[in-house]
Write a protein that holds these residues in place. Structure first.
Motif, PDB file in Angstrom:
ATOM      1  N   VAL A 108       0.847  -1.196   0.000  1.00  0.00           N
ATOM      2  CA  VAL A 108       0.000   0.000   0.000  1.00  0.00           C
ATOM      3  C   VAL A 108       0.883   1.247   0.000  1.00  0.00           C
ATOM      4  N   GLY A 109       1.932   1.216   0.828  1.00  0.00           N
ATOM      5  CA  GLY A 109       2.848   2.358   0.914  1.00  0.00           C
ATOM      6  C   GLY A 109       3.487   2.664  -0.437  1.00  0.00           C
ATOM      7  N   LEU A 110       3.916   1.620  -1.145  1.00  0.00           N
ATOM      8  CA  LEU A 110       4.541   1.821  -2.462  1.00  0.00           C
ATOM      9  C   LEU A 110       3.546   2.414  -3.453  1.00  0.00           C
ATOM     10  N   ALA A 111       2.304   1.923  -3.383  1.00  0.00           N
ATOM     11  CA  ALA A 111       1.278   2.418  -4.316  1.00  0.00           C
ATOM     12  C   ALA A 111       0.964   3.888  -4.034  1.00  0.00           C
ATOM     13  N   VAL A 112       0.893   4.236  -2.758  1.00  0.00           N
ATOM     14  CA  VAL A 112       0.600   5.636  -2.396  1.00  0.00           C
ATOM     15  C   VAL A 112       1.746   6.537  -2.865  1.00  0.00           C
ATOM     16  N   GLU A 113       2.966   6.039  -2.703  1.00  0.00           N
ATOM     17  CA  GLU A 113       4.147   6.796  -3.138  1.00  0.00           C
ATOM     18  C   GLU A 113       4.114   7.021  -4.660  1.00  0.00           C
ATOM     19  N   ALA A 114       3.804   5.959  -5.394  1.00  0.00           N
ATOM     20  CA  ALA A 114       3.746   6.061  -6.861  1.00  0.00           C
ATOM     21  C   ALA A 114       2.648   7.042  -7.280  1.00  0.00           C
ATOM     22  N   ALA A 115       1.521   6.976  -6.582  1.00  0.00           N
ATOM     23  CA  ALA A 115       0.407   7.877  -6.909  1.00  0.00           C
ATOM     24  C   ALA A 115       0.803   9.327  -6.631  1.00  0.00           C
ATOM     25  N   ALA A 116       1.433   9.538  -5.479  1.00  0.00           N
ATOM     26  CA  ALA A 116       1.823  10.912  -5.106  1.00  0.00           C
ATOM     27  C   ALA A 116       2.787  11.491  -6.140  1.00  0.00           C
ATOM     28  N   LYS A 117       3.641  10.640  -6.672  1.00  0.00           N
ATOM     29  CA  LYS A 117       4.602  11.097  -7.682  1.00  0.00           C
ATOM     30  C   LYS A 117       3.851  11.489  -8.965  1.00  0.00           C
ATOM     31  N   ALA A 118       2.910  10.659  -9.350  1.00  0.00           N
ATOM     32  CA  ALA A 118       2.154  10.925 -10.593  1.00  0.00           C
ATOM     33  C   ALA A 118       1.254  12.155 -10.450  1.00  0.00           C
ATOM     34  N   TYR A 119       0.883  12.452  -9.218  1.00  0.00           N
ATOM     35  CA  TYR A 119      -0.037  13.583  -8.971  1.00  0.00           C
ATOM     36  C   TYR A 119       0.525  14.900  -9.488  1.00  0.00           C
ATOM     37  N   ARG A 175     -12.662  24.521  -8.214  1.00  0.00           N
ATOM     38  CA  ARG A 175     -12.505  23.203  -7.602  1.00  0.00           C
ATOM     39  C   ARG A 175     -11.053  22.756  -7.703  1.00  0.00           C
ATOM     40  N   MET A 176     -10.507  22.280  -6.596  1.00  0.00           N
ATOM     41  CA  MET A 176      -9.154  21.714  -6.602  1.00  0.00           C
ATOM     42  C   MET A 176      -9.249  20.200  -6.430  1.00  0.00           C
ATOM     43  N   PRO A 177      -8.318  19.466  -7.027  1.00  0.00           N
ATOM     44  CA  PRO A 177      -8.260  18.035  -6.685  1.00  0.00           C
ATOM     45  C   PRO A 177      -7.790  17.902  -5.238  1.00  0.00           C
ATOM     46  N   VAL A 178      -8.040  16.716  -4.645  1.00  0.00           N
ATOM     47  CA  VAL A 178      -7.625  16.562  -3.246  1.00  0.00           C
ATOM     48  C   VAL A 178      -6.292  15.835  -3.101  1.00  0.00           C
ATOM     49  N   GLY A 179      -5.894  15.081  -4.131  1.00  0.00           N
ATOM     50  CA  GLY A 179      -4.607  14.371  -4.065  1.00  0.00           C
ATOM     51  C   GLY A 179      -4.789  12.877  -4.227  1.00  0.00           C
ATOM     52  N   VAL A 180      -4.102  12.111  -3.387  1.00  0.00           N
ATOM     53  CA  VAL A 180      -4.207  10.646  -3.481  1.00  0.00           C
ATOM     54  C   VAL A 180      -5.515  10.198  -2.826  1.00  0.00           C
ATOM     55  N   CYS A 181      -6.334   9.472  -3.581  1.00  0.00           N
ATOM     56  CA  CYS A 181      -7.607   8.969  -3.049  1.00  0.00           C
ATOM     57  C   CYS A 181      -7.515   7.457  -2.874  1.00  0.00           C
ATOM     58  N   GLY A 182      -7.910   6.974  -1.731  1.00  0.00           N
ATOM     59  CA  GLY A 182      -7.952   5.533  -1.466  1.00  0.00           C
ATOM     60  C   GLY A 182      -9.360   5.031  -1.687  1.00  0.00           C
ATOM     61  N   GLY A 204      -6.779  -3.133   3.023  1.00  0.00           N
ATOM     62  CA  GLY A 204      -7.765  -2.038   3.079  1.00  0.00           C
ATOM     63  C   GLY A 204      -7.488  -1.112   4.255  1.00  0.00           C
ATOM     64  N   ALA A 205      -7.244  -1.710   5.423  1.00  0.00           N
ATOM     65  CA  ALA A 205      -7.032  -0.899   6.636  1.00  0.00           C
ATOM     66  C   ALA A 205      -5.823   0.030   6.489  1.00  0.00           C
ATOM     67  N   PRO A 206      -4.648  -0.478   6.043  1.00  0.00           N
ATOM     68  CA  PRO A 206      -3.512   0.451   5.876  1.00  0.00           C
ATOM     69  C   PRO A 206      -3.765   1.521   4.821  1.00  0.00           C
ATOM     70  N   LEU A 207      -4.615   1.212   3.839  1.00  0.00           N
ATOM     71  CA  LEU A 207      -4.922   2.226   2.823  1.00  0.00           C
ATOM     72  C   LEU A 207      -5.727   3.369   3.456  1.00  0.00           C
ATOM     73  N   ALA A 208      -6.730   3.005   4.254  1.00  0.00           N
ATOM     74  CA  ALA A 208      -7.552   4.033   4.906  1.00  0.00           C
ATOM     75  C   ALA A 208      -6.704   4.856   5.887  1.00  0.00           C
ATOM     76  N   ALA A 209      -5.722   4.191   6.496  1.00  0.00           N
ATOM     77  CA  ALA A 209      -4.940   4.852   7.547  1.00  0.00           C
ATOM     78  C   ALA A 209      -3.764   5.669   7.006  1.00  0.00           C
ATOM     79  N   HIS A 210      -3.316   5.375   5.805  1.00  0.00           N
ATOM     80  CA  HIS A 210      -2.075   5.978   5.294  1.00  0.00           C
ATOM     81  C   HIS A 210      -2.154   7.510   5.291  1.00  0.00           C
ATOM     82  N   PRO A 211      -1.186   8.181   5.907  1.00  0.00           N
ATOM     83  CA  PRO A 211      -1.264   9.645   5.979  1.00  0.00           C
ATOM     84  C   PRO A 211      -1.167  10.323   4.610  1.00  0.00           C
ATOM     85  N   GLY A 212      -0.614   9.633   3.631  1.00  0.00           N
ATOM     86  CA  GLY A 212      -0.512  10.213   2.284  1.00  0.00           C
ATOM     87  C   GLY A 212      -1.814  10.136   1.506  1.00  0.00           C
ATOM     88  N   VAL A 213      -2.774   9.362   2.006  1.00  0.00           N
ATOM     89  CA  VAL A 213      -4.078   9.253   1.333  1.00  0.00           C
ATOM     90  C   VAL A 213      -4.964  10.380   1.845  1.00  0.00           C
TER      91      VAL A 213
END
Ligand code: UN1
Length: 495
Positions: free
Chosen positions: A46-57, A140-147, A213-222
Motif C-alpha cells: 500500500v505504501g509503495l502504491a501511495v508513493e507512486a500515486a503521489a509522484k504521478a499527482y 474546484r481543486m483536486p484533493v490528491g491521493v484517493c484511497g 484495506g485498513a492500511p490504505l484508509a490509515a495511510h497519511p498520504g491518502v
C-alpha cells in the motif's frame, strides 16, 4: 495448464506483493474453477502504491480537465468493445447472470461517458464582491491521493463510480478491490491505461480488508477515502479516516422496502418484486428485502410471488436461460442459512426456499429463492441486512402504516411504492426516509448520473454519481482585487 498470476499495479508496473503471498480467486458457481492467483498485499505494498500515486499527482493535476476527460471517453469506447468479454469473465468471477454482468460493464461505460462530459464542466461560482473593483469566484481543486475500497457485488461498476470522477477532477488513486472480484477491477484499470492514463495515476493493490484495506484508509498520504461495503466495516474505515481528518465517503447497507398498495398494478408489482429481491441473488445494497403489502392484496400477491420465486431458474450465470446465479462465497451462503433459522425462530413462516441447493448445484454456493410471510417489523429478518435471496413479506393497514414500517429501520438507501394514486406517490416521495425512492419500479436500478447513496446507517452524507464531483474536489475561493489599494472586508463599509 499453469494458473495465471496477477500482480499489483503500482506506478504502471505489475508487481508481486512484498511478502510473496498470493491467494486464489474462485468461481462461486464451481469453486474448483480457479480464476487466477492474486497478490495478498500488506501495508508495505500500500505504501509503495501511495508513493507512486503521489509522484504521478504532480503532473496529472496539471493536465487540463478536458484532456483528462478524453482518456475517460476513450476508456468508455474500449469498454464498449470489450463488454461481452469482460461480462463473461465477471460472471465466472462473481456469479451474477450474464445479462446482469453486461449491465455491470454498461454501468462503467455510462460512468465513463458521464464523467468525460464533466471534464468540460467542473463548474465553480462567480459572485459579486462586497468591495468595489474586486472579483470573487470559487474553483474546484483536486484533493490528491484517493484511497478506494470496493465490494464484490458490482465488480466493475462501483470501482468506476469512484475512479472516473476522481480522475477527471485531477486526483490520483489507489484501489483495493474486494478479494472475491479483483479481476474485473484489473480489467477496468487496464482499460484506462490502454486509453492513455499515465503510469501511477491509478494503482491497484489486491488483498484482504484487514491487511490491505485498513492500511490504505490509515495511510497519511491518502487524502480522501471512499468505501462501499458493510456498515460494520464502514464504521472502522470511517473511524480510521476521522483520525487523520480525511474526507471519507461511506456507502453501506440497506434493508430496502417495497410498498404495494391495494390500487397497484399487481402484475407490475410482482415483476418488480421478483427483480428487486432476486436480481443479483439479492446481493445488492439496493435489493428489495422487505415487501410491505396492504392487507386486501396480501394473499393474492403472496401466492403469486411464491409460485414465481419457486419457479426461478437457478444455476450457472453463463447459461443464458438461468435467472439467478450463486452467492459469492460460502460465508454469504451461510449467512442466508443463518437468517433462515433466525426468521423461523422469530415466528416468520417460510413459504419457499430457505435451503442450499443440492444435486448438480451442490458444488456451487447456491441458495434457493426464499420468501417469508407473517413477518413483524421488529423481527431481525425485517431489520438486518442479509445480502442474499431472502425477502420478507409484512402486512399493513394502509399507506400511512406502510410508510411507518418502511421508515422503522436503521438503514435508508432505497424504497419503492406501487400505487396508481398520484397523491400517495408524492407523499411517499416526501415521507420515505431514503436516498432513493421509486414509484412503480423496484428498489434496484439506479442510473449513474443521479446522486446515489442513503441516509441513516446507510451512509455518512456523501453521494456517488451526481455527488461524486463534490467529494473528489475541495473548494478554493479566489479574490482578485484590481482597485490598487488596500480594501478591508467587513471594515471599509459604506457609511
Ligand atoms: C450496490 O448494490 O451497491 O441501483 C449498487 C442499483 C445498481 C447499483 C447497486 N445500479 O441497483
Amino acid at each position: 495448464m499453469a494458473r495465471k498470476c496477477y500482480g499489483n499495479l503500482i506506478g504502471g508496473r505489475w508487481l508481486p506483493a512484498r511478502s510473496g503471498k498470493t491467494f486464489l480467486n474462485r468461481n462461486p458457481a464451481d469453486p474448483e474453477d480457479a480464476i487466477g492467483e492474486f497478490q495478498a498485499s500488506g501495508a508495505e505494498d500500500v505504501g509503495l502504491a501511495v508513493e507512486a500515486a503521489a509522484k504521478a499527482y504532480r503532473s496529472w493535476r496539471a493536465v487540463p480537465a478536458p484532456r483528462r476527460a478524453e482518456i475517460l471517453f476513450r476508456t468508455g469506447e474500449l469498454l464498449l468493445k470489450r463488454k461481452e468479454e469482460f461480462a463473461r469473465q465477471m460472471t465466472r468471477e462473481m456469479g451474477k447472470v450474464l445479462a446482469e454482468a453486461r449491465g455491470d460493464v454498461q454501468e462503467a461505460i455510462d460512468t465513463a461517458f458521464y464523467m468525460a462530459g464533466e471534464g468540460r464542466r467542473l463548474f465553480g461560482q462567480t459572485t459579486p464582491s462586497e468591495l468595489p473593483s474586486k472579483f470573487a469566484m470559487s474553483v474546484r481543486m483536486p484533493v490528491g491521493v484517493c484511497g478506494m475500497i470496493t465490494p464484490w457485488n458490482f465488480p466493475m461498476a462501483i470501482p468506476s463510480w469512484k475512479l472516473f470522477p476522481a480522475l477527471v477532477c485531477g486526483n490520483v488513486c489507489v484501489l483495493k478491490p474486494a478479494e472475491d472480484t479483483p479481476l474485473s477491477a484489473i480489467h477496468l484499470v487496464e482499460t484506462l491505461m490502454e486509453a492513455g492514463l499515465p503510469d501511477g495515476v491509478a494503482n491497484i493493490v489486491t488483498g484482504f480488508g484487514p491487511d490491505a484495506g485498513a492500511p490504505l484508509a490509515a495511510h497519511p498520504g491518502v487524502r480522501a477515502v471512499s468505501f462501499t461495503g458493510s456498515s460494520e466495516v464502514g464504521r472502522l474505515v470511517g473511524l480510521t479516516a476521522a483520525g487523520e481528518f480525511k474526507p471519507c465517503s461511506l456507502e453501506m447497507g440497506g434493508k430496502n422496502a417495497m410498498i404495494v398498495l391495494e390500487d397497484a398494478n399487481l402484475d407490475l408489482a410482482l415483476e418488480g418484486a421478483l427483480w428487486g429481491a432476486f436480481g443479483t441473488t439479492g446481493q445488492r445494497c439496493t435489493a428489495t428485502s422487505r415487501i410491505i403489502l396492504e392487507r386486501g392484496i396480501a394473499d393474492e400477491f403472496t401466492r403469486r410471488l411464491v409460485q414465481r420465486a419457486a419457479a426461478l431458474r437457478v444455476g450457472n450465470g453463463l447459461d443464458e436461460s438461468v435467472e439467478m446465479g450463486p452467492q459469492i462465497n460460502l460465508q454469504q451462503l451461510e449467512t442466508s442459512e443463518r437468517y433462515t433459522a433466525i426468521a423461523s425462530r422469530e415466528g416468520a413462516q417460510l413459504l419457499t426456499g430457505g435451503v442450499r441447493l443440492g444435486g448438480e448445484l451442490a458444488k456451487g454456493f447456491y441458495f434457493a429463492p426464499t420468501v417469508f410471510t407473517g413477518v413483524q417489523p421488529q423481527m431481525r429478518i425485517a431489520r438486518e441486512e442479509v445480502f442474499g435471496p431472502l425477502v420478507s413479506l409484512i402486512e399493513c393497514d394502509g399507506f400511512e402504516q406502510a410508510v411507518e414500517i418502511a421508515n422503522g429501520i436503521d438503514y435508508g438507501l432505497s424504497t419503492a411504492l406501487y400505487s396508481r394514486d398520484v397523491n400517495r406517490a408524492l407523499k411517499a416521495v416526501r415521507d420515505l426516509e431514503a436516498g432513493i425512492t421509486y414509484i412503480n419500479a423496484p428498489t434496484i436500478g439506479a442510473e449513474v448520473h443521479l446522486p446515489f447513496g442513503g441516509v441513516k446507517q446507510t451512509g455518512n452524507g456523501h453521494r456517488e454519481g451526481a455527488g461524486a464531483i463534490d467529494f473528489y474536489t475541495a473548494w478554493k475561493s479566489v479574490y482578485l482585487d484590481y482597485s490598487d489599494r488596500l480594501q478591508r472586508a467587513q471594515i471599509d463599509t459604506p457609511d
